[in-house]
Design an enzyme around this catalytic site. Structure first.
Site, PDB file in Angstrom:
ATOM      1  N   HIS A 256       5.736  -4.683  -0.603  1.00  0.00           N
ATOM      2  CA  HIS A 256       6.146  -3.368  -1.161  1.00  0.00           C
ATOM      3  C   HIS A 256       7.209  -3.095  -0.798  1.00  0.00           C
ATOM      4  O   HIS A 256       7.527  -0.944  -0.465  1.00  0.00           O
ATOM      5  CB  HIS A 256       5.079  -2.850   0.208  1.00  0.00           C
ATOM      6  CG  HIS A 256       3.651  -2.896  -0.726  1.00  0.00           C
ATOM      7  ND1 HIS A 256       3.240  -2.287  -1.697  1.00  0.00           N
ATOM      8  CD2 HIS A 256       2.607  -3.534   0.146  1.00  0.00           C
ATOM      9  CE1 HIS A 256       1.104  -3.003  -1.893  1.00  0.00           C
ATOM     10  NE2 HIS A 256       1.720  -3.434  -0.703  1.00  0.00           N
TER      11      HIS A 256
ATOM     12  N   GLU B 164      -7.765  -9.651   1.304  1.00  0.00           N
ATOM     13  CA  GLU B 164      -8.068  -8.242   1.286  1.00  0.00           C
ATOM     14  C   GLU B 164      -8.876  -7.285   0.541  1.00  0.00           C
ATOM     15  O   GLU B 164      -8.278  -6.027   0.212  1.00  0.00           O
ATOM     16  CB  GLU B 164      -6.138  -7.760   1.593  1.00  0.00           C
ATOM     17  CG  GLU B 164      -5.502  -8.021   0.534  1.00  0.00           C
ATOM     18  CD  GLU B 164      -4.325  -8.121   0.296  1.00  0.00           C
ATOM     19  OE1 GLU B 164      -3.663  -7.128   1.693  1.00  0.00           O
ATOM     20  OE2 GLU B 164      -3.162  -8.961  -0.303  1.00  0.00           O
TER      21      GLU B 164
ATOM     22  N   ASP C 240      -5.427  -2.952   1.906  1.00  0.00           N
ATOM     23  CA  ASP C 240      -5.959  -3.321   0.387  1.00  0.00           C
ATOM     24  C   ASP C 240      -7.414  -3.256   0.755  1.00  0.00           C
ATOM     25  O   ASP C 240      -8.530  -2.770  -0.110  1.00  0.00           O
ATOM     26  CB  ASP C 240      -5.167  -4.433   0.424  1.00  0.00           C
ATOM     27  CG  ASP C 240      -4.498  -3.506  -0.540  1.00  0.00           C
ATOM     28  OD1 ASP C 240      -2.813  -4.642   0.254  1.00  0.00           O
ATOM     29  OD2 ASP C 240      -3.744  -3.146  -1.435  1.00  0.00           O
TER      30      ASP C 240
HETATM   31  O1  LIG Z   1      -3.445  -4.516   2.835  1.00  0.00           O
HETATM   32  C1  LIG Z   1      -3.350  -4.386   3.998  1.00  0.00           C
HETATM   33  O2  LIG Z   1      -2.936  -3.496   4.825  1.00  0.00           O
HETATM   34  C2  LIG Z   1      -1.305  -5.045   3.983  1.00  0.00           C
HETATM   35  O3  LIG Z   1      -1.149  -5.774   3.124  1.00  0.00           O
HETATM   36  C3  LIG Z   1      -1.037  -4.924   4.591  1.00  0.00           C
HETATM   37  C4  LIG Z   1       1.011  -3.334   4.425  1.00  0.00           C
HETATM   38  O4  LIG Z   1       0.235  -4.222   2.965  1.00  0.00           O
HETATM   39  C5  LIG Z   1       2.025  -3.569   4.996  1.00  0.00           C
HETATM   40  O5  LIG Z   1       3.284  -3.712   3.048  1.00  0.00           O
HETATM   41  C6  LIG Z   1       1.313  -1.626   5.191  1.00  0.00           C
HETATM   42  O6  LIG Z   1       1.399  -1.079   4.575  1.00  0.00           O
END
Ligand SMILES: O=C(O)C(=O)C[C@H](O)[C@@H](O)CO
Length: 257
Positions: free
Chosen positions: A48, A153, A179
């Site tokens: 991200h 997730e 997620d």
């Molecule tokens: O789904 C999630 O929560 C993660 O995987 C952590 C986030 O992706 C992290 O980037 C913060 O948003």
């Protein structure tokens, strides 16, 4: 001389709590700033954050030799060619998102290891990982220092959790609250009771296995709760969010009277 010892992998295997933070600026300079904080691990986020293989390498270089701030490289997806590049630039711990089956986990284990245990291409001679052949025994010793953290997730991933926990070579399972909440129909709200119930059950099952449980929380109380539920590698913040919030608070203090 063997491959560098992965102290983070050893700490997880020893059951030690490891507190981490996201490094999401996609640049070595702020990541080096984060390395002065004293976290046990830092996530160089290739999913991200605006990272590419060169910015990830630059962050690995500034974290080299630190007593803490172990670099955990998160790739955008668990593709073997991406894994090969990340390991050859020197990553030893990978966080792979969206893992939904034991088969996928086994493929990731193999992608992180040289033959015969795996399929990692043997390019160590020119790779930063071997310090450009300065570590003559790298290719023979690297497999044992690989640390694989898989992200579970989605509803499908949670359903396969027991099978994933049985995969040899997975060191930790990270629950992605954002997620998971989205996939459960609660986009943006991981505090929903049914989401928290799934997270609590999953952390407990992971902690009861031979793997380490991991998760991210961006507020203190939730982080404490996740630790109580069994989280062992616990990310307690995101550098980008820390700066944004502090900047807005400071501006408001002076501009909003
Ligand atoms: O789904 C999630 O929560 C993660 O995987 C952590 C986030 O992706 C992290 O980037 C913060 O948003």
């Amino acid at each position: 001389m063997p491959a560098p010892v992965n102290r983070f992998k050893a700490a997880l295997a020893a059951g030690q709590m490891q507190y981490g933070c996201w490094a999401g600026f996609g640049d070595a300079y702020p990541t080096e700033v984060m390395s002065t904080a004293g976290f046990d691990w830092l996530v160089i986020d290739g999913e991200h954050a605006p990272n590419d293989i060169r910015s990830i390498m630059a962050q690995l270089q500034v974290l080299e030799g630190k007593p803490d701030s172990h670099p955990v490289v998160r790739l955008p997806m668990g593709e073997a060619w991406l894994i090969k590049q990340a390991l050859d630039i020197g990553a030893q711990t990978l966080l792979i998102p969206m893992v939904e089956s034991a088969e996928q986990a086994r493929d990731l284990v193999r992608a992180m290891r040289y033959p015969p245990e795996g399929i990692r291409g043997s390019g160590a001679a020119l790779a930063r990982a071997s310090r450009f052949s300065a570590i003559p025994d790298y290719i023979r010793t690297a497999n044992d220092q690989m640390c694989l953290l898989v992200q579970v997730e989605t509803v499908k991933g949670i359903a396969a959790l027991d099978d994933i926990l049985a995969v040899e070579g997975v060191d930790g399972v990270f629950i992605g609250p954002s997620d998971l909440a989205a996939d459960m129909g609660h986009r943006g709200d991981s505090a929903q009771p049914e989401v928290r119930a799934v997270i609590k059950d999953a952390l407990g099952r992971i902690a009861a296995s031979d793997k380490a449980a991991g998760i991210l929380a961006v507020d203190h109380d939730t982080a404490v709760t996740y630790r109580d539920w069994g989280a062992q590698f616990l990310a307690v913040g995101i550098d980008v969010v820390l700066l944004a919030r502090a900047a807005r608070d400071l501006a408001a203090r002076w501009t909003k009277g």
